[in-house]
Design a protein around this motif. Sequence first.
Motif, PDB file in Angstrom:
ATOM      1  N   GLY A  42      56.011  19.463  23.656  1.00  0.00           N
ATOM      2  CA  GLY A  42      54.518  20.058  23.952  1.00  0.00           C
ATOM      3  C   GLY A  42      54.047  21.101  24.369  1.00  0.00           C
ATOM      4  O   GLY A  42      53.555  21.694  24.645  1.00  0.00           O
ATOM      5  N   ALA A  43      54.968  21.666  24.940  1.00  0.00           N
ATOM      6  CA  ALA A  43      55.150  22.489  26.096  1.00  0.00           C
ATOM      7  C   ALA A  43      55.740  23.939  25.041  1.00  0.00           C
ATOM      8  O   ALA A  43      56.545  24.318  24.643  1.00  0.00           O
ATOM      9  N   MET A  44      55.443  24.829  25.657  1.00  0.00           N
ATOM     10  CA  MET A  44      55.506  25.960  25.407  1.00  0.00           C
ATOM     11  C   MET A  44      56.494  26.574  26.328  1.00  0.00           C
ATOM     12  O   MET A  44      56.449  26.315  27.748  1.00  0.00           O
ATOM     13  N   LEU A  45      57.488  27.379  25.603  1.00  0.00           N
ATOM     14  CA  LEU A  45      58.852  27.588  26.754  1.00  0.00           C
ATOM     15  C   LEU A  45      59.553  29.233  26.506  1.00  0.00           C
ATOM     16  O   LEU A  45      59.861  29.308  25.615  1.00  0.00           O
ATOM     17  N   LEU A  46      59.509  30.021  27.253  1.00  0.00           N
ATOM     18  CA  LEU A  46      59.982  31.765  27.413  1.00  0.00           C
ATOM     19  C   LEU A  46      61.344  31.407  27.557  1.00  0.00           C
ATOM     20  O   LEU A  46      61.315  30.752  29.244  1.00  0.00           O
ATOM     21  N   GLU A  47      62.113  31.834  26.911  1.00  0.00           N
ATOM     22  CA  GLU A  47      63.870  31.786  27.556  1.00  0.00           C
ATOM     23  C   GLU A  47      63.721  33.382  27.367  1.00  0.00           C
ATOM     24  O   GLU A  47      63.199  34.291  26.043  1.00  0.00           O
ATOM     25  N   LEU A  48      64.339  33.955  28.806  1.00  0.00           N
ATOM     26  CA  LEU A  48      64.840  34.382  28.711  1.00  0.00           C
ATOM     27  C   LEU A  48      65.803  35.176  29.708  1.00  0.00           C
ATOM     28  O   LEU A  48      66.794  34.032  29.918  1.00  0.00           O
ATOM     29  N   MET A  49      67.425  36.219  29.167  1.00  0.00           N
ATOM     30  CA  MET A  49      68.424  36.204  29.470  1.00  0.00           C
ATOM     31  C   MET A  49      68.589  37.369  30.749  1.00  0.00           C
ATOM     32  O   MET A  49      68.133  38.277  29.899  1.00  0.00           O
ATOM     33  N   ILE A  50      69.144  36.187  31.508  1.00  0.00           N
ATOM     34  CA  ILE A  50      69.201  37.361  32.627  1.00  0.00           C
ATOM     35  C   ILE A  50      70.789  37.514  33.074  1.00  0.00           C
ATOM     36  O   ILE A  50      70.895  35.773  33.981  1.00  0.00           O
ATOM     37  N   PRO A  51      71.401  37.542  32.782  1.00  0.00           N
ATOM     38  CA  PRO A  51      72.710  37.045  33.253  1.00  0.00           C
ATOM     39  C   PRO A  51      72.852  37.746  34.369  1.00  0.00           C
ATOM     40  O   PRO A  51      72.259  38.959  35.087  1.00  0.00           O
ATOM     41  N   PHE A  52      74.611  37.216  35.759  1.00  0.00           N
ATOM     42  CA  PHE A  52      74.774  38.025  36.120  1.00  0.00           C
ATOM     43  C   PHE A  52      74.407  37.757  37.340  1.00  0.00           C
ATOM     44  O   PHE A  52      74.116  38.500  38.558  1.00  0.00           O
ATOM     45  N   VAL A  53      72.908  36.780  37.454  1.00  0.00           N
ATOM     46  CA  VAL A  53      72.413  36.736  38.601  1.00  0.00           C
ATOM     47  C   VAL A  53      72.448  35.347  39.908  1.00  0.00           C
ATOM     48  O   VAL A  53      72.847  34.651  38.608  1.00  0.00           O
ATOM     49  N   ASP A  54      72.319  35.239  40.790  1.00  0.00           N
ATOM     50  CA  ASP A  54      72.443  34.531  41.272  1.00  0.00           C
ATOM     51  C   ASP A  54      70.925  33.964  41.783  1.00  0.00           C
ATOM     52  O   ASP A  54      70.344  34.245  41.837  1.00  0.00           O
ATOM     53  N   LYS A  55      71.262  32.377  40.974  1.00  0.00           N
ATOM     54  CA  LYS A  55      69.591  31.726  41.281  1.00  0.00           C
ATOM     55  C   LYS A  55      68.629  31.934  42.034  1.00  0.00           C
ATOM     56  O   LYS A  55      67.346  31.503  42.286  1.00  0.00           O
ATOM     57  N   GLU A  56      69.451  31.979  43.817  1.00  0.00           N
ATOM     58  CA  GLU A  56      68.563  31.564  44.803  1.00  0.00           C
ATOM     59  C   GLU A  56      67.875  32.867  45.253  1.00  0.00           C
ATOM     60  O   GLU A  56      67.279  33.002  45.907  1.00  0.00           O
ATOM     61  N   VAL A  57      67.738  33.917  43.941  1.00  0.00           N
ATOM     62  CA  VAL A  57      66.939  35.221  44.472  1.00  0.00           C
ATOM     63  C   VAL A  57      66.328  35.182  43.932  1.00  0.00           C
ATOM     64  O   VAL A  57      65.360  35.480  43.770  1.00  0.00           O
ATOM     65  N   LEU A  58      66.049  34.471  43.421  1.00  0.00           N
ATOM     66  CA  LEU A  58      65.136  34.468  41.473  1.00  0.00           C
ATOM     67  C   LEU A  58      63.605  34.704  42.036  1.00  0.00           C
ATOM     68  O   LEU A  58      63.791  33.171  42.947  1.00  0.00           O
ATOM     69  N   ASP A  59      62.962  34.639  41.325  1.00  0.00           N
ATOM     70  CA  ASP A  59      61.617  34.971  42.276  1.00  0.00           C
ATOM     71  C   ASP A  59      60.873  35.396  40.815  1.00  0.00           C
ATOM     72  O   ASP A  59      61.271  36.412  40.034  1.00  0.00           O
ATOM     73  N   LEU A  60      59.483  34.538  39.808  1.00  0.00           N
ATOM     74  CA  LEU A  60      58.735  34.562  39.190  1.00  0.00           C
ATOM     75  C   LEU A  60      57.699  34.703  39.817  1.00  0.00           C
ATOM     76  O   LEU A  60      56.676  33.489  40.637  1.00  0.00           O
ATOM     77  N   THR A  61      56.657  35.496  39.219  1.00  0.00           N
ATOM     78  CA  THR A  61      54.973  35.856  39.497  1.00  0.00           C
ATOM     79  C   THR A  61      54.220  35.948  38.574  1.00  0.00           C
ATOM     80  O   THR A  61      54.954  36.184  37.317  1.00  0.00           O
TER      81      THR A  61
END
Length: 117
Positions: A42-61
């Motif tokens: 029931g939820a919409m998902l957007l998947e973005l391919m973002i390789p070679f990234v350390d998830k600790e530095v990810l920020d989404l606004t």
Amino acid sequence: MMREEVIGLPALEQLADILYESREPWDMFYRGRTEMIREEDGAMLLELMIPFVDKEVLDLTQAGDELTVDAGAYKRKVILPRSLMGRQVEGARYVEDRLIIRFGKRDLPDRKRNEDQ
């Protein structure tokens, strides 16, 4: 990494040799989808391919219908497609080089909400 700053044609040629080895710069280096929209539970998902990234530095606004993904020195802006416009980000997770963003229900304009009551 280059030991010196890349200035001039000889340095660019050296960098190209390192980056491309025996391939040509115009070759296709990735085949596949860089983003995908799907519905799950029931939820919409957007998947973005973002390789070679350390998830600790990810920020989404999110600002209106635009998402900004910051990953250290990397920044990507995504204009939401029509199916996700008016929806707020509820959460995100990074799995196997993919940022999976979950969106909530679409916000109805105040005028429409008042008509429905």
